[in-house]
Enzyme design. Sequence first.
Site, short mmCIF file in Angstrom:
data_model
loop_
_atom_site.label_atom_id
_atom_site.label_comp_id
_atom_site.label_asym_id
_atom_site.label_seq_id
_atom_site.Cartn_x
_atom_site.Cartn_y
_atom_site.Cartn_z
N GLY A 85 25.34 33.18 40.61
CA GLY A 85 24.99 32.74 39.26
C GLY A 85 23.83 31.77 39.26
O GLY A 85 22.95 31.82 38.39
N TYR A 145 42.39 40.65 41.18
CA TYR A 145 40.93 40.66 40.99
C TYR A 145 40.44 42.10 40.80
O TYR A 145 39.62 42.37 39.92
CB TYR A 145 40.28 40.04 42.22
CG TYR A 145 38.77 40.06 42.25
CD1 TYR A 145 38.03 39.12 41.55
CD2 TYR A 145 38.08 41.02 42.99
CE1 TYR A 145 36.64 39.12 41.59
CE2 TYR A 145 36.70 41.04 43.04
CZ TYR A 145 35.98 40.09 42.34
OH TYR A 145 34.61 40.11 42.38
N GLY A 191 28.97 30.80 34.99
CA GLY A 191 29.19 30.51 36.41
C GLY A 191 27.90 30.25 37.15
O GLY A 191 27.71 30.67 38.28
#
Length: 321
Positions: A55, A204, A49
């Site tokens: 990232g 999540y 990512g």
Amino acid sequence: MAWTDFFSHPLWAFSTLVFGLVLRSQRRGPWNPRTCPVELKGKTAIVTGANTGIGKFIALDFARRGARVILACRNEARGSVALQEIRRLSGNQDVHLRLLDTSSLASVRAFAEGILRQEKQLHILVNNAGATGLSRQITPDGLEISFATNHLGPFLLTNLLLDLMKSSAPARIVNVSSFNHWRGEVNFAHFRGDNLTYTMDSIYNHTKLHNIICTNELARRLQGTGVTANSLHPGVVMTEVMRNYSWLVRFLFNMVGIFFFKSAEEGAVSTIYCAVSEDVEGITGKYFDSDCSLVLPAPLARDPALAAKDFDICERLTAKL
């Protein structure tokens, strides 16, 4: 004085600006990557990512330290833009793009096969790629898409690269989790999409709890190999992680975030700390907060029996039939 006069007064605007600046200054933790002298010349790092958000800043930091950096990205076009930007800002041309979609076990295997074929060593693996707010979907592997993207894909990737990391030791595995794991639950039927409630970030939260549980079990299994594995909370960060929510949720998130949330660069700090700091040398199976401090995760993440069971189930789910 009418309330409208109060809010239009210059003193109100000035005090609001000062308050906002004070809040922003408090978002920075005590550890600063720019003052860390550690160099990574001769080292190889993978960041998943890496085309956006924290990232990209993690990969940029590694590149500035002289590492060979592999950007593992799902989108080739956006990955290419990030690649050129990181090369330009770091002055390091040894930065490379490889395609990876962590929601697909086939993509994970293809990526890992390429790494094992092309790379002779791997010292740092940062599992950063993830998503929240995804609608219900079952992948071709029979997995719920959020669990595949955030946990089972990175889990498989890590296992496929373990031997290379062991031969490159000392090496570090860094898994980006979240404080939200405190609101997560462990129900192994979730992996296949059963017994799930799709409300806000609930899925999540479950995946982030599994991240920590399996990181701790991995660390136990890697004892004595020279490879460490830790997880962390990057902070509440203003990135594209909210892109799957409605425009209203994104608008409110960004409005509040201006004052209270970390920027992507600030949010990358705890991951960089776990990956490069000498303070973390030899530390494994731990969880760090967004200020780079060792803290205890939720009780479920500290249950060794649950961790062993979770790890075994994840191994079976990601095994190539």
